[in-house]
Design an enzyme around this catalytic site. Structure first.
Site, PDB file in Angstrom:
ATOM      1  N   GLN A  43      -9.007   4.999  16.300  1.00  0.00           N
ATOM      2  CA  GLN A  43      -8.091   4.422  15.322  1.00  0.00           C
ATOM      3  C   GLN A  43      -8.503   4.820  13.909  1.00  0.00           C
ATOM      4  O   GLN A  43      -7.671   5.201  13.083  1.00  0.00           O
ATOM      5  CB  GLN A  43      -8.101   2.887  15.454  1.00  0.00           C
ATOM      6  N   ARG A  91      -2.077   8.545  14.954  1.00  0.00           N
ATOM      7  CA  ARG A  91      -2.898   8.401  16.156  1.00  0.00           C
ATOM      8  C   ARG A  91      -2.726   9.634  17.045  1.00  0.00           C
ATOM      9  O   ARG A  91      -3.687  10.156  17.595  1.00  0.00           O
ATOM     10  CB  ARG A  91      -2.503   7.137  16.956  1.00  0.00           C
ATOM     11  N   ASP A 113      -6.422  -6.697  10.359  1.00  0.00           N
ATOM     12  CA  ASP A 113      -6.265  -6.640  11.816  1.00  0.00           C
ATOM     13  C   ASP A 113      -6.048  -8.079  12.297  1.00  0.00           C
ATOM     14  O   ASP A 113      -6.287  -9.036  11.535  1.00  0.00           O
ATOM     15  CB  ASP A 113      -7.533  -6.018  12.439  1.00  0.00           C
ATOM     16  N   CYS A 168      -3.812  -1.502  11.975  1.00  0.00           N
ATOM     17  CA  CYS A 168      -3.929  -0.704  13.203  1.00  0.00           C
ATOM     18  C   CYS A 168      -2.824  -1.043  14.202  1.00  0.00           C
ATOM     19  O   CYS A 168      -2.524  -0.236  15.075  1.00  0.00           O
ATOM     20  CB  CYS A 168      -5.299  -0.924  13.825  1.00  0.00           C
TER      21      CYS A 168
HETATM   22  N1  NVA Z   1      -9.137  -5.941  17.080  1.00  0.00           N
HETATM   23  C1  NVA Z   1      -8.022  -5.636  17.939  1.00  0.00           C
HETATM   24  C2  NVA Z   1      -7.607  -4.209  17.751  1.00  0.00           C
HETATM   25  C3  NVA Z   1      -6.420  -3.792  18.552  1.00  0.00           C
HETATM   26  C4  NVA Z   1      -6.042  -2.375  18.355  1.00  0.00           C
HETATM   27  C5  NVA Z   1      -8.397  -5.920  19.378  1.00  0.00           C
HETATM   28  O1  NVA Z   1      -9.517  -5.576  19.769  1.00  0.00           O
HETATM   29  O2  NVA Z   1      -7.596  -6.498  20.106  1.00  0.00           O
HETATM   30  N1   CP Z   2      -4.081   0.277  17.401  1.00  0.00           N
HETATM   31  C1   CP Z   2      -4.207   0.372  18.735  1.00  0.00           C
HETATM   32  O1   CP Z   2      -5.239   0.761  19.265  1.00  0.00           O
HETATM   33  O2   CP Z   2      -3.078   0.055  19.400  1.00  0.00           O
HETATM   34  P1   CP Z   2      -2.953  -0.180  20.976  1.00  0.00           P
HETATM   35  O3   CP Z   2      -3.723  -1.423  21.298  1.00  0.00           O
HETATM   36  O4   CP Z   2      -1.484  -0.336  21.197  1.00  0.00           O
HETATM   37  O5   CP Z   2      -3.509   1.005  21.685  1.00  0.00           O
END
Ligand code: NVA
Ligand code: CP
Length: 301
Positions: free
Chosen positions: A132, A287, A219, A259
């Site tokens: 990411q 991405r 995030d 993200c």
């Molecule tokens: N911090 C989030 C990022 C998702 C792309 C997770 O780990 O769920």
């Molecule tokens: N940002 C990201 O990693 O998205 P996904 O969880 O959809 O892969």
């Protein structure tokens, strides 16, 4: 570079080489050029957590590079029934040319690399999200011309994203400021490294971190696997939101990145998200280009 397990494994040159290659692959795609750098190669994609962007960018990326990708949900494989990572690594190395894995423990990704004989790519763990952040740095370079000397402010949970943004930001010459609650700070070793290696601060005050920022980033307040803590986190994180006060404190031309997936009115207001959606969705597109750069670098020879 044999694997992409975490950004701290990369030298600055390796990091910038990936960013230049991502730009090149993006221009080639926009020009309609089809370059099959990975003809006949197969990537296995192991998922123990949900994904939209990571899965689709890697799968489409492999297709566009002339190879193919195999989606391996961990619950549908023997890994979900307890087959050791060490054995899985040795078996899959005999079929595949590379593995991308999204899971909980960073140590599982490191074990896969230790016991396998093919490149391993970390598609997110509880500890970090290097893929990411490559797309994020690529996006910052597109909007700001460079990462060097720019200020990146991250507001929210000191989670996988925060950890990778600190490392990627500092390595690419940015000043990094994190705002998070006292008991949700990023990894202590990463913060120590950042303080010794570049301009870094971690504060509990969102506006202090946002002061003069070129890039604002947030995030979700509860990551995958933390759903049970949602109610408590909603309370702990309520002052860690990108809203108009934060926007007014950053530079006038600051960009906002996320993200995704985003939870509007939690870590970011719907108004700010809407005003900055062009940047956020370009970031999501990147991405694909950034992940293709990782694939070509690791599997192209
Ligand atoms: N911090 C989030 C990022 C998702 C792309 C997770 O780990 O769920
Ligand atoms: N940002 C990201 O990693 O998205 P996904 O969880 O959809 O892969």
């Amino acid at each position: 570079m044999r694997h992409l397990l975490k950004l701290s494994d990369l030298s600055k040159d390796e990091l910038f080489d990936l960013l230049y290659l991502a730009d090149k692959l993006k221009s080639e795609k926009k020009a309609g050029l089809k370059r099959h750098y990975l003809e006949g190669k197969t990537l296995g994609m192991i998922f123990s957590k949900s994904s939209t962007r990571t899965r689709v960018s890697f799968e489409v990326g492999m297709y566009e590079l002339g190879g193919s990708a195999l989606f391996l949900s961990s619950i549908d494989t023997q890994m979900g029934r307890g087959e050791p990572v060490e054995d899985t690594a040795r078996v899959l190395s005999r079929y595949l040319d590379g593995i991308m894995i999204r899971t909980y423990k960073q140590s599982d990704v490191e074990l896969l690399a230790k016991y396998g004989t093919i490149p391993i790519i970390n598609g997110l763990t509880d500890y970090c999200h290097p893929c990411q952040v490559l797309a994020d740095l690529m996006t910052i370079r597109e909007y700001k011309g460079t990462t060097k000397g720019k200020k990146l402010c991250y507001i929210g949970d000191g989670n996988n994203m925060a950890n990778s943004l600190i490392v990627g930001g500092i390595k690419s010459g940015m000043e990094v400021a994190i705002a998070c609650p006292q008991n949700h700070k990023p990894d202590a070793d990463i913060m120590k490294w950042a303080s010794e290696s570049g301009e870094f601060m971690c504060t509990e005050k969102a506006l202090e971190a946002a002061e003069n920022a070129d890039v604002l980033y947030t995030d979700v307040w509860a990551s995958m696997g933390q759903e049970g803590e949602m109610a408590q986190r909603m309370n702990e994180f309520k002052s860690y939101q990108i809203n108009n006060d934060v926007i007014k404190t950053a530079k006038r031309d600051a960009i906002v990145l996320h993200c995704l997936p985003a939870h509007r009115e939690e870590e970011i207001t719907a108004e700010v998200f809407k005003a900055h959606e062009e940047e956020i969705f370009n970031q999501a597109e990147n991405r694909l280009h950034a992940q293709k750069a990782v694939l070509v670098t690791l599997m192209g020879r």
